[in-house]
Design a protein around this motif. Structure first.
Motif, mmCIF file in Angstrom:
data_model
loop_
_atom_site.group_PDB
_atom_site.id
_atom_site.type_symbol
_atom_site.label_atom_id
_atom_site.label_comp_id
_atom_site.label_asym_id
_atom_site.label_seq_id
_atom_site.Cartn_x
_atom_site.Cartn_y
_atom_site.Cartn_z
ATOM 1 N N SER A 1 8.371 83.858 37.525
ATOM 2 C CA SER A 1 8.945 85.077 36.777
ATOM 3 C C SER A 1 8.774 86.012 36.917
ATOM 4 O O SER A 1 7.234 85.767 37.756
ATOM 5 C CB SER A 1 9.542 85.338 35.137
ATOM 6 O OG SER A 1 8.229 85.192 34.546
ATOM 7 N N ASP A 2 9.181 88.080 36.877
ATOM 8 C CA ASP A 2 7.872 88.707 37.069
ATOM 9 C C ASP A 2 7.207 89.690 36.170
ATOM 10 O O ASP A 2 6.815 90.233 35.323
ATOM 11 C CB ASP A 2 9.220 90.145 37.583
ATOM 12 C CG ASP A 2 9.970 90.472 36.454
ATOM 13 O OD1 ASP A 2 10.108 89.390 35.230
ATOM 14 O OD2 ASP A 2 10.156 90.901 36.712
ATOM 15 N N ARG A 3 7.125 88.650 34.882
ATOM 16 C CA ARG A 3 5.868 89.344 33.928
ATOM 17 C C ARG A 3 5.249 88.421 34.411
ATOM 18 O O ARG A 3 4.719 87.823 34.809
ATOM 19 C CB ARG A 3 6.164 87.473 32.464
ATOM 20 C CG ARG A 3 6.394 88.333 31.265
ATOM 21 C CD ARG A 3 6.190 86.960 30.242
ATOM 22 N NE ARG A 3 5.300 85.896 30.078
ATOM 23 C CZ ARG A 3 5.082 85.357 29.291
ATOM 24 N NH1 ARG A 3 6.570 85.065 28.105
ATOM 25 N NH2 ARG A 3 4.819 84.816 29.104
ATOM 26 N N ARG A 4 4.048 89.512 33.432
ATOM 27 C CA ARG A 4 2.279 89.387 33.874
ATOM 28 C C ARG A 4 1.837 89.107 33.087
ATOM 29 O O ARG A 4 2.270 88.437 31.939
ATOM 30 C CB ARG A 4 2.196 91.228 33.891
ATOM 31 C CG ARG A 4 2.438 91.825 32.636
ATOM 32 C CD ARG A 4 1.742 93.481 32.782
ATOM 33 N NE ARG A 4 2.096 94.124 31.875
ATOM 34 C CZ ARG A 4 2.862 94.495 30.767
ATOM 35 N NH1 ARG A 4 4.498 94.098 31.638
ATOM 36 N NH2 ARG A 4 2.936 94.861 30.034
ATOM 37 N N PRO A 5 0.382 87.910 33.183
ATOM 38 C CA PRO A 5 -0.335 87.878 32.486
ATOM 39 C C PRO A 5 -0.367 88.481 30.996
ATOM 40 O O PRO A 5 -0.821 89.469 31.302
ATOM 41 C CB PRO A 5 -1.661 86.842 33.568
ATOM 42 C CG PRO A 5 -0.953 87.274 34.741
ATOM 43 C CD PRO A 5 -0.008 88.290 34.576
ATOM 44 N N VAL A 6 -0.733 87.540 30.343
ATOM 45 C CA VAL A 6 -1.013 88.193 28.459
ATOM 46 C C VAL A 6 -2.719 87.501 28.210
ATOM 47 O O VAL A 6 -3.359 88.168 27.560
ATOM 48 C CB VAL A 6 0.085 87.408 28.303
ATOM 49 C CG1 VAL A 6 -0.159 87.666 26.158
ATOM 50 C CG2 VAL A 6 1.745 87.501 28.651
ATOM 51 N N PHE A 7 -2.606 86.582 28.470
ATOM 52 C CA PHE A 7 -4.307 85.670 28.451
ATOM 53 C C PHE A 7 -5.545 86.073 29.376
ATOM 54 O O PHE A 7 -5.021 85.348 30.454
ATOM 55 C CB PHE A 7 -3.846 84.487 27.608
ATOM 56 C CG PHE A 7 -3.319 84.380 26.202
ATOM 57 C CD1 PHE A 7 -3.491 84.670 25.403
ATOM 58 C CD2 PHE A 7 -1.749 84.394 26.738
ATOM 59 C CE1 PHE A 7 -2.293 85.021 24.344
ATOM 60 C CE2 PHE A 7 -1.279 83.776 25.441
ATOM 61 C CZ PHE A 7 -1.326 84.772 23.929
ATOM 62 N N GLN A 8 -6.452 85.942 29.312
ATOM 63 C CA GLN A 8 -7.747 85.242 29.781
ATOM 64 C C GLN A 8 -8.372 83.835 29.121
ATOM 65 O O GLN A 8 -7.827 83.644 28.173
ATOM 66 C CB GLN A 8 -8.805 86.493 29.810
ATOM 67 C CG GLN A 8 -10.029 85.574 30.497
ATOM 68 C CD GLN A 8 -10.940 86.639 30.511
ATOM 69 O OE1 GLN A 8 -10.901 87.751 29.838
ATOM 70 N NE2 GLN A 8 -12.399 86.050 30.971
ATOM 71 N N TYR A 9 -7.964 82.493 30.406
ATOM 72 C CA TYR A 9 -7.696 81.131 29.688
ATOM 73 C C TYR A 9 -9.597 81.174 29.776
ATOM 74 O O TYR A 9 -10.252 81.237 30.930
ATOM 75 C CB TYR A 9 -7.602 80.869 30.056
ATOM 76 C CG TYR A 9 -5.596 81.223 29.509
ATOM 77 C CD1 TYR A 9 -5.657 80.837 28.468
ATOM 78 C CD2 TYR A 9 -5.096 81.216 30.542
ATOM 79 C CE1 TYR A 9 -3.944 80.915 27.846
ATOM 80 C CE2 TYR A 9 -3.226 81.794 29.888
ATOM 81 C CZ TYR A 9 -3.407 81.707 28.418
ATOM 82 O OH TYR A 9 -2.044 81.348 28.009
ATOM 83 N N SER A 10 -10.173 80.447 29.054
ATOM 84 C CA SER A 10 -11.503 79.100 29.150
ATOM 85 C C SER A 10 -11.807 78.163 28.547
ATOM 86 O O SER A 10 -10.737 77.778 27.747
ATOM 87 C CB SER A 10 -13.072 80.483 29.685
ATOM 88 O OG SER A 10 -12.860 80.614 27.554
ATOM 89 N N VAL A 11 -12.350 77.179 28.773
ATOM 90 C CA VAL A 11 -12.448 75.948 28.556
ATOM 91 C C VAL A 11 -13.754 75.470 28.068
ATOM 92 O O VAL A 11 -14.204 76.592 27.896
ATOM 93 C CB VAL A 11 -11.845 74.866 29.564
ATOM 94 C CG1 VAL A 11 -12.238 73.346 28.861
ATOM 95 C CG2 VAL A 11 -10.472 75.117 29.860
ATOM 96 N N VAL A 12 -13.722 74.733 26.379
ATOM 97 C CA VAL A 12 -15.031 74.310 26.288
ATOM 98 C C VAL A 12 -15.451 72.944 26.439
ATOM 99 O O VAL A 12 -14.022 72.358 26.540
ATOM 100 C CB VAL A 12 -14.272 74.244 24.096
ATOM 101 C CG1 VAL A 12 -16.421 73.945 23.882
ATOM 102 C CG2 VAL A 12 -13.931 76.149 23.701
ATOM 103 N N ARG A 13 -16.441 73.147 27.521
ATOM 104 C CA ARG A 13 -17.263 71.911 27.703
ATOM 105 C C ARG A 13 -17.739 71.653 27.300
ATOM 106 O O ARG A 13 -18.376 70.528 28.071
ATOM 107 C CB ARG A 13 -17.308 73.069 29.342
ATOM 108 C CG ARG A 13 -16.881 74.102 30.435
ATOM 109 C CD ARG A 13 -17.574 74.232 31.104
ATOM 110 N NE ARG A 13 -16.443 75.310 31.913
ATOM 111 C CZ ARG A 13 -15.058 75.068 32.115
ATOM 112 N NH1 ARG A 13 -15.140 73.719 32.768
ATOM 113 N NH2 ARG A 13 -14.551 76.745 32.631
#
Length: 387
Positions: free
Chosen positions: A43-55
């Motif tokens: 879709s043309d919806r832009r990203p909403v979040f920045q993601y990261s992982v608890v490692r």
């Protein structure tokens, strides 16, 4: 024979008639534009979040130089899904894990949220068996575009092989072991919500894994189907899905996404190209929606190897290859991008299960039933011109 590849700019795919809900800002700001789908469900919806992982909670989230995925897969059944927290008597400490996730959410800044994704790959299908028998090169050059090959029904929408069904049952047995002997239910780590690919092999895996744990409960949750959780689209007949009315008759506990076509109008004879970013974009959209719409923390996602590889890439997890019918938990942090921080209100956190699970005594937990690694499939020589 060369493999045709399409990019995200291809014009040949059909745009589905989705009736998606707009996600409105609070404080009477403009809404995020509704999704307008282009090729391959992007879709043309832009990203909403920045993601990261608890490692530091699961060994599979550690860097590659510390944990080898092949070694992990080879000893999967003794790994407790990779949990790194243990009690004083050397048992997996699911309560400490849940307490840590709750602590992360309690201390999160506005616009931040943590969820646990149980990422499960389906069990062996006939296409996986064909690759084991004839090699990946022969699959790509000759077999993948066939509906049937030497007694293997490859598509559309193939079911699991007998080996694949046993693999799915094995994963269910590991869940039962954690529930019965390691207090996973008492700790609060059971999935609160279930998502799945629309393909039979994913749904059969979910059914055989969860049938006598959750799906047999009187108030069993509906499994939400997302079209974007499907495998790489196009070219291979195993990646053309079935008719959803027929699929729903076989799996009556599923809930289809709004706007899904009954028949697969997305599949084409041109293969989606993972490297061009379309797969990452469509999987990011699924993860965005889960964080935007769900207040639950523990989310089960049953899908495909390529699909889950994209999920891992989107959330910043190392690309951890899963063998058929393997599941790994991943703890994901979502942080609203700056342009949305004061405009989007995240859902309030929902605690507890939406279904009444009662601890059970399971009969089929002898380790010999599921702890042995089956011998590798013998390769079959096939004379095919690859040029």
């Amino acid at each position: 024979m060369s493999l045709p590849i399409a990019t995200a700019q291809s014009n040949g795919a059909i745009t589905p008639d989705h009736d998606d809900h707009e996600i409105h800002y609070n404080h009477d700001h403009e809404p995020i534009p509704p999704k307008t789908y282009g090729p391959y469900l992007v879709s043309d919806r832009r990203p909403v979040f920045q993601y990261s992982v608890v490692r530091n909670l699961f060994i599979q989230s550690l860097p590659e130089y510390l944990v080898d995925q092949k070694e992990f897969n080879a000893h999967y059944f003794s790994k407790n899904f990779g949990l790194m927290l243990y009690t004083d008597d050397d048992k997996p400490d699911w309560k400490a894990f849940v307490d840590k996730v709750n602590e992360l959410n309690d201390q999160a800044e506005p616009g931040e949220c943590y969820k646990v994704f149980y990422l499960a790959r389906h069990g062996q299908g006939p296409h996986n068996e064909a690759i084991e028998l004839y090699t990946q090169a022969v699959w790509e050059a000759e077999i993948g575009m066939k509906k049937e090959f030497k007694g293997l029904r490859l598509g559309p929408d193939p079911d699991l092989t007998e080996k694949g069904k046993n693999e799915a049952i094995s994963i269910g047995n590991i869940w039962k072991t954690q529930l019965q002997h390691h207090d996973l239910f008492e700790a609060g780590a059971l999935p609160q919500k279930f998502y799945a690919s629309p393909f039979t092999r994913a749904l059969r895996t979910l059914e055989l894994t969860w049938s006598d744990i959750v799906l047999d409960l009187p108030d069993a949750p509906r499994v939400k189907i997302r079209e974007n959780l499907r495998e790489t689209i196009g070219y291979h007949w195993c990646d053309k899905r079935g008719v959803m009315k027929e699929v729903s008759d076989v799996f009556p506990w599923i809930e289809l996404e709004d706007g899904m076509h009954d028949e697969d109008k997305i599949w084409t004879e041109v293969r989606e190209d993972e490297e061009c970013g379309s797969m990452d974009n469509r999987l990011r959209e699924v993860i965005d929606d889960i964080f935007l719409e769900d207040g639950e923390t523990f989310i089960s996602i049953t899908a495909h190897s390529g699909c889950l590889r994209c999920v891992m890439r989107v959330v910043g997890h190392r690309l951890f290859g899963l063998e058929t019918s393997r599941m790994i938990p991943v703890v994901v942090k979502a942080k609203l991008l700056p342009e949305f921080k004061d405009k989007i209100k995240l859902p309030e956190r929902i605690t507890g299960l939406p279904y009444n699970y009662t601890p059970k005594i399971y009969d089929s937990l002898k380790r010999k039933d599921f702890d042995a690694t089956p011998p590798p499939t013998k390769k079959v020589q096939v004379d095919i011109d690859l040029h």
